[in-house]
Every structure is written in C-alpha cells, then in structure tokens.
Design a protein around this motif. Structure first.
Motif, PDB file in Angstrom:
ATOM      1  N   SER A 146     -14.284   0.986   4.449  1.00  0.00           N
ATOM      2  CA  SER A 146     -14.794   1.781   3.327  1.00  0.00           C
ATOM      3  C   SER A 146     -15.958   1.077   2.639  1.00  0.00           C
ATOM      4  O   SER A 146     -16.733   1.707   1.921  1.00  0.00           O
ATOM      5  N   GLY A 147     -16.039  -0.255   2.835  1.00  0.00           N
ATOM      6  CA  GLY A 147     -17.132  -1.009   2.247  1.00  0.00           C
ATOM      7  C   GLY A 147     -16.865  -1.556   0.864  1.00  0.00           C
ATOM      8  O   GLY A 147     -17.749  -2.173   0.258  1.00  0.00           O
ATOM      9  N   THR A 148     -15.653  -1.331   0.342  1.00  0.00           N
ATOM     10  CA  THR A 148     -15.315  -1.848  -0.980  1.00  0.00           C
ATOM     11  C   THR A 148     -14.042  -2.689  -0.893  1.00  0.00           C
ATOM     12  O   THR A 148     -13.182  -2.449  -0.034  1.00  0.00           O
ATOM     13  N   TYR A 149     -13.939  -3.658  -1.793  1.00  0.00           N
ATOM     14  CA  TYR A 149     -12.740  -4.485  -1.867  1.00  0.00           C
ATOM     15  C   TYR A 149     -11.657  -3.761  -2.667  1.00  0.00           C
ATOM     16  O   TYR A 149     -11.936  -3.075  -3.652  1.00  0.00           O
ATOM     17  N   ARG A 150     -10.426  -3.922  -2.213  1.00  0.00           N
ATOM     18  CA  ARG A 150      -9.274  -3.454  -2.986  1.00  0.00           C
ATOM     19  C   ARG A 150      -8.088  -4.350  -2.695  1.00  0.00           C
ATOM     20  O   ARG A 150      -8.057  -5.067  -1.695  1.00  0.00           O
ATOM     21  N   ASP A 151      -7.118  -4.279  -3.613  1.00  0.00           N
ATOM     22  CA  ASP A 151      -5.896  -5.079  -3.499  1.00  0.00           C
ATOM     23  C   ASP A 151      -4.908  -4.465  -2.523  1.00  0.00           C
ATOM     24  O   ASP A 151      -4.678  -3.250  -2.554  1.00  0.00           O
ATOM     25  N   TYR A 152      -4.327  -5.311  -1.691  1.00  0.00           N
ATOM     26  CA  TYR A 152      -3.243  -4.889  -0.812  1.00  0.00           C
ATOM     27  C   TYR A 152      -2.026  -5.783  -1.043  1.00  0.00           C
ATOM     28  O   TYR A 152      -2.173  -6.977  -1.382  1.00  0.00           O
ATOM     29  N   TRP A 153      -0.838  -5.197  -0.831  1.00  0.00           N
ATOM     30  CA  TRP A 153       0.414  -5.923  -1.023  1.00  0.00           C
ATOM     31  C   TRP A 153       1.269  -5.856   0.233  1.00  0.00           C
ATOM     32  O   TRP A 153       1.291  -4.836   0.932  1.00  0.00           O
ATOM     33  N   GLY A 154       2.000  -6.943   0.469  1.00  0.00           N
ATOM     34  CA  GLY A 154       3.006  -6.920   1.515  1.00  0.00           C
ATOM     35  C   GLY A 154       4.280  -6.284   1.011  1.00  0.00           C
ATOM     36  O   GLY A 154       4.395  -5.912  -0.160  1.00  0.00           O
ATOM     37  N   GLN A 155       5.266  -6.168   1.904  1.00  0.00           N
ATOM     38  CA  GLN A 155       6.509  -5.485   1.559  1.00  0.00           C
ATOM     39  C   GLN A 155       7.496  -6.399   0.837  1.00  0.00           C
ATOM     40  O   GLN A 155       8.466  -5.919   0.260  1.00  0.00           O
TER      41      GLN A 155
END
Length: 120
Positions: free
Chosen positions: A103-112
């Motif tokens: 997408s070209g933008t940074y975002r936060d991701y989380w594990g389970q």
C-alpha cells in the motif's frame, strides 16, 4: 496481507529462561520498529521492549537487565530473550511491528499472542 506469528512461550520455573520469536510474512516492503508487549490478567497491555530499524533498543524498567530484544532483518524476525524470569512476568506476550506493505504506507501489526507462565 501481512502476518506476525509468535512462538516460544510456555511454562517455566522462577529463575528460568525463555526465548520468544516473531516472524513477519506477507506483502512486506519494509519494517521499521518491532517490539514486544505483554498483558497480564486484569492489567493493561504494556510495552516490554522495542527495537528500531537501526537497532536501537529500549526496555521497560521492570525487565531491564533481564530481557534482551534483537532482530534478524533478513528473516523479518524479532526475538525476546528472557532470563531470570519471575512470577510477575506471567502474561500473554504480543509481537508488534510497524510495517510498510504494498500500500506504500506504514501501519501497526500485531501477533496473536503467546502465553508465558512463570510458576513453581
């Protein structure tokens, strides 16, 4: 689609050690900071340790000197070496990463999340 998959949790006696791993996969262009959070029953999620893309690290006071965060950029993996574990370290540990996808933008991701239990 981006995924973070944690491993390495379990049951350990006080004074013991565990090593958590978190591997990122999917449509990833770049990973900035990566970190570990934890949430104990009845408590808010808290930052345990963080490592920037350049390798700078920071720790919660409660784990300083006992835990070490590191990363393998080639494998898109972050680690948390936990030594001298105490019962108060018992919590679900979550991996977090700031990721740029296609997408070209940074975002936060989380594990389970992975359970760490320190008990005799």
């Amino acid at each position: 689609q981006v995924q973070l998959v944690e491993s390495g949790g379990g049951l350990v006696q006080p004074g013991g050690t565990l090593r958590l791993s978190c591997a990122a996969s999917g449509s990833i262009l770049s990973i900035s900071s990566m970190g570990w959070y934890r949430q104990a029953p009845g408590k808010q999620r808290e930052l345990v340790a963080e490592i920037t893309g350049g390798g700078s690290t920071s720790y919660a006071d409660s784990v300083l000197g006992r835990f070490t965060i590191s990363r393998d950029n080639a494998k898109k993996t972050v680690f948390l070496q936990m030594n001298s574990l105490q019962p108060e370290d018992t919590a679900v540990y979550y991996c977090n990463a700031d990721i740029m996808s296609f997408s070209g933008t940074y975002r936060d991701y989380w594990g389970q999340g992975t359970q760490v239990t320190v008990s005799s």
